[in-house]
Design a protein around this motif. Structure first.
Motif, PDB file in Angstrom:
ATOM      1  N   ALA A 165      46.415  88.121  26.622  1.00  0.00           N
ATOM      2  CA  ALA A 165      47.384  87.373  25.809  1.00  0.00           C
ATOM      3  C   ALA A 165      47.197  85.868  25.964  1.00  0.00           C
ATOM      4  N   GLN A 166      46.993  85.424  27.187  1.00  0.00           N
ATOM      5  CA  GLN A 166      46.826  83.990  27.430  1.00  0.00           C
ATOM      6  C   GLN A 166      45.513  83.463  26.865  1.00  0.00           C
ATOM      7  N   GLY A 167      44.498  84.324  26.792  1.00  0.00           N
ATOM      8  CA  GLY A 167      43.202  83.900  26.278  1.00  0.00           C
ATOM      9  C   GLY A 167      43.063  84.026  24.779  1.00  0.00           C
ATOM     10  N   GLY A 168      44.129  84.485  24.105  1.00  0.00           N
ATOM     11  CA  GLY A 168      44.076  84.638  22.657  1.00  0.00           C
ATOM     12  C   GLY A 168      43.578  85.987  22.200  1.00  0.00           C
ATOM     13  N   GLY A 169      43.550  86.957  23.106  1.00  0.00           N
ATOM     14  CA  GLY A 169      43.104  88.293  22.757  1.00  0.00           C
ATOM     15  C   GLY A 169      44.238  89.169  22.251  1.00  0.00           C
ATOM     16  N   VAL A 170      43.919  90.432  21.996  1.00  0.00           N
ATOM     17  CA  VAL A 170      44.912  91.411  21.540  1.00  0.00           C
ATOM     18  C   VAL A 170      45.151  92.400  22.677  1.00  0.00           C
ATOM     19  N   PRO A 171      46.329  92.362  23.312  1.00  0.00           N
ATOM     20  CA  PRO A 171      46.595  93.239  24.457  1.00  0.00           C
ATOM     21  C   PRO A 171      46.363  94.715  24.189  1.00  0.00           C
ATOM     22  N   ALA A 172      46.631  95.173  22.957  1.00  0.00           N
ATOM     23  CA  ALA A 172      46.420  96.595  22.629  1.00  0.00           C
ATOM     24  C   ALA A 172      44.946  96.966  22.762  1.00  0.00           C
ATOM     25  N   PHE A 173      44.051  96.087  22.298  1.00  0.00           N
ATOM     26  CA  PHE A 173      42.616  96.330  22.453  1.00  0.00           C
ATOM     27  C   PHE A 173      42.236  96.317  23.930  1.00  0.00           C
ATOM     28  N   THR A 174      42.863  95.401  24.662  1.00  0.00           N
ATOM     29  CA  THR A 174      42.557  95.276  26.088  1.00  0.00           C
ATOM     30  C   THR A 174      42.923  96.546  26.842  1.00  0.00           C
ATOM     31  N   THR A 201      39.215  87.622  38.915  1.00  0.00           N
ATOM     32  CA  THR A 201      39.067  87.520  37.456  1.00  0.00           C
ATOM     33  C   THR A 201      39.983  86.445  36.883  1.00  0.00           C
ATOM     34  N   VAL A 202      41.186  86.347  37.431  1.00  0.00           N
ATOM     35  CA  VAL A 202      42.122  85.294  36.983  1.00  0.00           C
ATOM     36  C   VAL A 202      41.520  83.923  37.256  1.00  0.00           C
ATOM     37  N   ILE A 203      40.945  83.732  38.441  1.00  0.00           N
ATOM     38  CA  ILE A 203      40.324  82.447  38.795  1.00  0.00           C
ATOM     39  C   ILE A 203      39.146  82.144  37.886  1.00  0.00           C
ATOM     40  N   ILE A 204      38.310  83.149  37.641  1.00  0.00           N
ATOM     41  CA  ILE A 204      37.139  82.961  36.773  1.00  0.00           C
ATOM     42  C   ILE A 204      37.572  82.571  35.360  1.00  0.00           C
ATOM     43  N   CYS A 205      38.623  83.214  34.864  1.00  0.00           N
ATOM     44  CA  CYS A 205      39.082  82.938  33.500  1.00  0.00           C
ATOM     45  C   CYS A 205      39.644  81.525  33.342  1.00  0.00           C
ATOM     46  N   LEU A 206      40.060  80.899  34.435  1.00  0.00           N
ATOM     47  CA  LEU A 206      40.551  79.522  34.369  1.00  0.00           C
ATOM     48  C   LEU A 206      39.452  78.554  33.949  1.00  0.00           C
ATOM     49  N   PHE A 207      38.210  78.924  34.172  1.00  0.00           N
ATOM     50  CA  PHE A 207      37.073  78.044  33.874  1.00  0.00           C
ATOM     51  C   PHE A 207      36.393  78.397  32.539  1.00  0.00           C
ATOM     52  N   LEU A 208      36.936  79.375  31.824  1.00  0.00           N
ATOM     53  CA  LEU A 208      36.327  79.771  30.542  1.00  0.00           C
ATOM     54  C   LEU A 208      36.897  78.951  29.390  1.00  0.00           C
TER      55      LEU A 208
END
Length: 225
Positions: free
Chosen positions: A141-150, A218-225
């Motif tokens: 959700a925070q990255g702009g994705g679709v939670p249902a797909f996730t 994964t949360v830490i890695i996503c902070l740098f994406l």
């Protein structure tokens, strides 16, 4: 009949019965391909499609079951506590293994999404596929994705890990229980951890702790994406 199908009890009963059928076939065959969750998902989809039942009706009961997802994951702490000495001995390798596994997961998703021309929304939805569902949905959700797909990707990844883990362990000749547990927990979260628990108590404990560590990584890695 319509009132019964619209009741949350319908979704709950259907889920429980489908999973019990999956367990029955899993015990009868002993094959990792007969994963109880995979069979349950297939049966539920079949029932909904054949009888033209709206997904919203089933989801009322599914939402009730989903409430227990986080507490069920937290219960893995019991097996971890039982192996606390082993965890202290292997803390650095466990953390390092989870972090590298999480990096490999995220990088492979991004690379494959670009290779197949998927858009940013789908990429954001698939990046957290290897972490436990509550964390994965929030990251999506925070990255702009679709939670249902996730959620679908998380379930598929977990089932795939549970099915292939025993085969890969034999193929790659992995003997160390800690290695088995960390690998399974990092790539296939709680669903894979159920298979790790079948392999042994130590494997299950290491897989359980890897769920949390891989989630944080994964949360830490996503902070740098």
């Amino acid at each position: 009949m319509k009132e019964v199908l619209q009741s949350p009890l319908f979704g709950i009963v259907l889920s429980v019965l489908a999973f019990q059928v999956g367990l029955f076939f899993n015990k009868k065959t002993g094959s990792p391909l007969c994963n109880p969750l995979l069979i349950a998902v297939a049966l539920i989809i079949a029932v909904i499609k054949i009888f033209h039942i709206p997904l919203e009706w089933y989801q009322k009961g599914g939402d009730v079951i989903a409430i227990f997802l986080a507490p069920a994951t937290a219960c893995l702490a019991l097996s971890i506590y039982g192996q606390i000495k082993q965890l202290k001995r292997h803390l650095l390798p466990v953390v390092a293994g989870c972090f590298m596994g999480s990096c490999a997961s995220v990088i492979s998703v991004i690379a494959l999404c670009r290779l197949f021309g998927l858009d940013e929304t789908m990429t954001a939805s698939l990046i957290p596929k290897s972490v436990t569902t509550p964390i994965a949905m929030e990251l999506s959700a925070q990255g702009g994705g679709v939670p249902a797909f996730t959620v679908a990707a998380v379930i598929f990844t977990g089932i795939l890990g549970a099915i292939t883990a025993p085969l890969l362990v034999k193929l790659l000749r992995v003997k160390e229980p800690v290695e088995k547990g960390v690998a399974i927990g990092t790539c296939s979260h709680a669903i894979g951890t159920t298979k790790a628990m079948e392999m042994g108590e130590l494997e299950g404990a290491m897989s359980g702790i890897s769920i949390g560590v891989a989630g944080i990584a994964t949360v830490i890695i996503c902070l740098f994406l």
